[in-house]
Structures are given as structure tokens and as C-alpha cells.
Write a protein that holds these residues in place. Structure first.
Motif, short mmCIF file in Angstrom:
data_model
loop_
_atom_site.label_atom_id
_atom_site.label_comp_id
_atom_site.label_asym_id
_atom_site.label_seq_id
_atom_site.Cartn_x
_atom_site.Cartn_y
_atom_site.Cartn_z
N VAL A 104 -3.77 5.81 0.23
CA VAL A 104 -4.47 6.64 1.22
C VAL A 104 -3.85 8.03 1.27
N VAL A 117 3.50 -0.90 3.77
CA VAL A 117 3.01 0.41 3.32
C VAL A 117 4.20 1.31 3.04
N LEU A 139 -5.52 1.89 6.23
CA LEU A 139 -4.36 1.03 6.00
C LEU A 139 -4.54 -0.32 6.70
N GLY A 154 0.82 -1.20 0.00
CA GLY A 154 0.00 0.00 0.00
C GLY A 154 0.86 1.25 0.00
N ALA A 183 0.75 5.42 1.53
CA ALA A 183 0.14 6.54 2.26
C ALA A 183 0.91 7.79 1.87
N ALA A 220 -2.73 3.04 12.57
CA ALA A 220 -2.94 1.76 11.86
C ALA A 220 -2.85 0.59 12.84
N SER A 224 -6.96 -2.57 4.90
CA SER A 224 -6.51 -3.03 3.58
C SER A 224 -5.80 -4.37 3.63
N GLN A 242 0.87 -4.39 9.28
CA GLN A 242 1.79 -4.21 8.17
C GLN A 242 3.13 -3.60 8.59
#
Length: 382
Positions: free
Chosen positions: A208, A232, A224, A177, A179, A248, A227, A255
């Protein structure tokens, strides 16, 4: 090789000045250089959570500038740096560039900050003829918009995104992911991460946006966590990254987090504590604690004397200032904007164990990337 000298003056915000008089570009080209002084201009965010790291970057630049000024400057001229806060607002940045040119008679620009702010100033920069060296957190597309005016030392964000994705996929991570700061530069970085993943037939697990004022930290952290991303990639400045990480985990996320170079590891460690040891960051300048490189040792000695925090942020400012000073030194006593541009476009140098080369088609001089881990004490491990 002779030991190079480096210059500086403290970056001081200027307030309460009168309205800007119209700028004559022909006259402006002669501005900012006297028998005793070279004036450099800087505009960037100096307030709020995103302003704190910029102050550290500029303090690092000041180390190099001050060292040269202490030895009499370049050809008898000392550098004076005028710094203005634009709050990362493009309109304010453009007004600052005009004020620096008109009221402060800046000869060139140094260390200016931000993507939208830099892109918005392209016309002013082009008309003034003033070079801009060593920008911070400037997107790849904004660099292209100021081609011919701007010279960027740090590697592109595309290269950072590629390095991070390559590292993660090499260790078996595929659900990645991102951010990112909710501004034009951040949105572009998110697309660069997506493009790097696409080369491996992957897509982001989640993307995000996070507000720069920290107001969406909790919502971003929950997105997050939900997901189920394995890792990330963060493009988040100041303390925002650490706050999003905490949010998160509070929301049940498990993560790993990887930061792009704008993520300050020491600040994050103070916020995250024990869990910081899982954070890795892609750095765009060499290791500031190297005992091998003489330039790095000199930087640390200057920082210790001036009580400036030793780390990647201040070291980046220092390296950028070294490039600025070397360009001015090579241009010589007969200093004009056109001659400084010519010097920069033909310049190759090695700065503290890092190659910088502006002779190619790109206005970005370095490709250096190194992955480092952050400890819970805010230390960095290669």
C-alpha cells in the motif's frame, strides 16, 4: 585511544538569496575552507510531517559539531553547517545543492535527505567533487547513483528488509504486508521487502503506497485491514505510520506492525497510545540509552545539556556527525576535497559500539541492525 573531538554549528535555513552564479568546478574545489572555518551543506525536507524527524536528526548532529567547535574546532577551524529545505522535491534539491556550492561555498555535504532528491543531484555532486557523508532515508539504488560522491553510514534498506522478514517468518508469520511512502524511495523499499519474501517463496499480502502529506492515511489503513495480513512492514516517516495504524484498526484490522528505521517510535506512541506495545522497529544505530559505551553516555550528556530529545533519531545524527568529523580530522590541516575522498575510502572506525567501514566495494559503511520494541510511553526495549 585519545578522546575525539566533535564539531558543529546550528542548521539554519537560508532564504531570500539572489540568483545563483555559474559554478566553476576548479574554483569550487577550494571553496568552503578558510583558516577559521569549514562550511558543510545540507539539503532535506524540513517542513510538514516528514520534516519533523529530520530536524531531530540534525539536532543530534549539532551536538557533535558543537562539542568540537567549543574546543576550538579541527586544526583551528570550526564547522558551519548551512541547511536548506527542499520539501523532498528533486528539482528544489538540485537547486539547493547548486546554491550551497555557489553562494555558500560548501566544501562538502552532510546528512542530506531522500532518494529521488539524492539521485537527481548525482551530476552536480560528481562535477563539484564535493563528498557527501551520512545521508538519511536514501534508497539503495540512489546510493549507487552517487557512488564516488556519497558515503552512507546507516545499513542499506535491503538489509533492513531481510532482517524484518527473517524475524517475522522465524516467529511463524507468513502473511506479511507492506505500507510505504508513495515516492521513488518508498516504492523501492516495497520491492526490497518483496524480494526478501521471495527468497522464502512468499509474496506480500498487500503493498500500500501512502502519500507523504497524510492525505491517504484512511484509505491506506482500510486497505491494510481488508488484506488480512498478519503483520505489516512500514516505511513511513513522521506521524504517518501512527495514523495509518489507527486507520487500520478503525477499519477492523488486527495485524501487528513492524517499522523500518525511519519510523519514529516516540511519535508513533503519542498517536497510538496503549496499542504501541505491539510495535517493533529495526534500528540502524546502537541503543542510545546504553550505560556500557562511553560514546553513548557522552551523547546523552550533550543532549541533556542542549535539551535535545534523546532517541534513535538524534543519535543517528550524532553518529553520522562523528564519522564526518573523524574523516575531516584524519585528512588533516591541508584539507581538499580529493584528500577527503581518499580518507573516506580508506576509513575504518568504531563509532559508539558500531563498526563503520568504507574500504570495500560498497559506499555504505555499516551493517548494524537491531530489533527493538516500543512501549506505550514511547520508550524502547531491546
Amino acid at each position: 585511544m585519545h578522546r575525539r573531538n566533535f564539531i558543529a554549528a546550528s542548521a539554519a535555513a537560508v532564504a531570500g538569496l539572489g540568483p545563483l552564479a555559474p559554478i566553476s568546478c576548479a574554483l569550487a574545489a577550494e571553496n568552503g575552507v578558510t583558516d577559521t572555518e569549514i562550511v558543510l551543506g545540507h539539503t532535506g525536507i524540513l517542513s510538514g510531517p516528514l520534516g519533523a524527524p529530520i530536524k531531530v536528526v540534525m539536532a543530534g548532529a549539532g551536538l557533535a559539531f558543537d562539542a568540537v567547535n567549543a574546543q576550538g574546532g579541527l586544526s583551528g577551524r570550526k564547522i558551519r553547517l548551512v541547511s536548506l529545505d527542499d520539501e523532498l522535491v528533486p528539482e528544489k534539491a538540485v537547486a539547493n545543492y547548486e546554491k550551497l556550492l555557489g553562494e555558500h561555498r560548501a566544501f562538502a555535504f552532510f546528512g542530506c535527505v531522500g532518494s529521488g532528491t539524492t539521485a537527481a543531484a548525482a551530476k552536480v555532486l560528481n562535477q563539484s567533487g564535493a563528498p557527501m557523508v551520512g545521508g538519511y532515508a536514501v534508497s539503495d539504488s540512489a546510493r549507487e547513483k552517487v557512488a564516488g560522491s556519497g558515503y552512507f553510514v546507516r545499513a542499506t534498506f535491503a538489509r533492513e528488509a531481510q532482517a524484518l522478514v527473517q524475524h517475522l517468518t522465524t516467529i511463524g508469520v507468513s502473511r506479511i504486508g507492506v505500507a510505504y511512502l508513495d515516492n521513488p524511495g518508498g516504492a523501492e523499499v516495497a520491492r526490497l521487502v518483496e524480494a526478501a519474501l521471495a527468497t522464502l517463496q512468499l509474496k506480500p499480502a498487500v503493498a500500500v503506497p501512502v502519500k507523504g502529506d497524510g492525505s491517504t492515511n484512511d484509505a491506506a489503513g482500510k486497505a491494510l485491514a481488508d488484506s488480512k495480513a498478519q503483520a505489516v512492514v512500514m516505511y513511513l516517516g513522521g506521524g504517518i505510520g501512527g495514523e495509518v495504524m489507527k486507520s487500520a484498526w478503525t477499519a477492523g484490522g488486527r495485524q501487528m506492525f513492524y517499522g523500518m528505521s525511519i519510523v519514529p517510535g516516540d511519535v508513533t506512541a503519542r498517536l497510538v497510545g496503549e496499542k504501541t506495545s505491539g510495535l517493533a522497529i529495526s534500528q540502524i544505530v546502537p541503543y542510545p540509552w546504553s550505560e556500557v559505551d562511553a560514546g553513548t553516555r557522552e551523547y546523552r550528556q550533550l543532549a541533556e545539556r542542549a535539551k535535545v530529545d534523546i532517541g534513535y533519531l538524534s543519535y543517528e545524527g550524532y553518529v553520522n556527525a562523528m564519522v564526518m568529523v573523524e574523516a575531516l580530522r584524519r585528512t588533516g590541516r591541508d584539507l581538499t576535497r580529493a584528500k577527503l575522498h581518499a580518507t573516506l575510502k580508506s576509513m575504518k572506525l568504531r563509532v559508539s559500539n558500531m563498526e563503520v567501514d568504507f574500504t570495500g566495494a560498497s559506499n555504505t559503511g555499516s551493517r548494524f541492525i537491531e530489533m527493538v520494541r516500543v512501549t506505550k510511553e514511547g520508550k524502547f526495549l531491546r
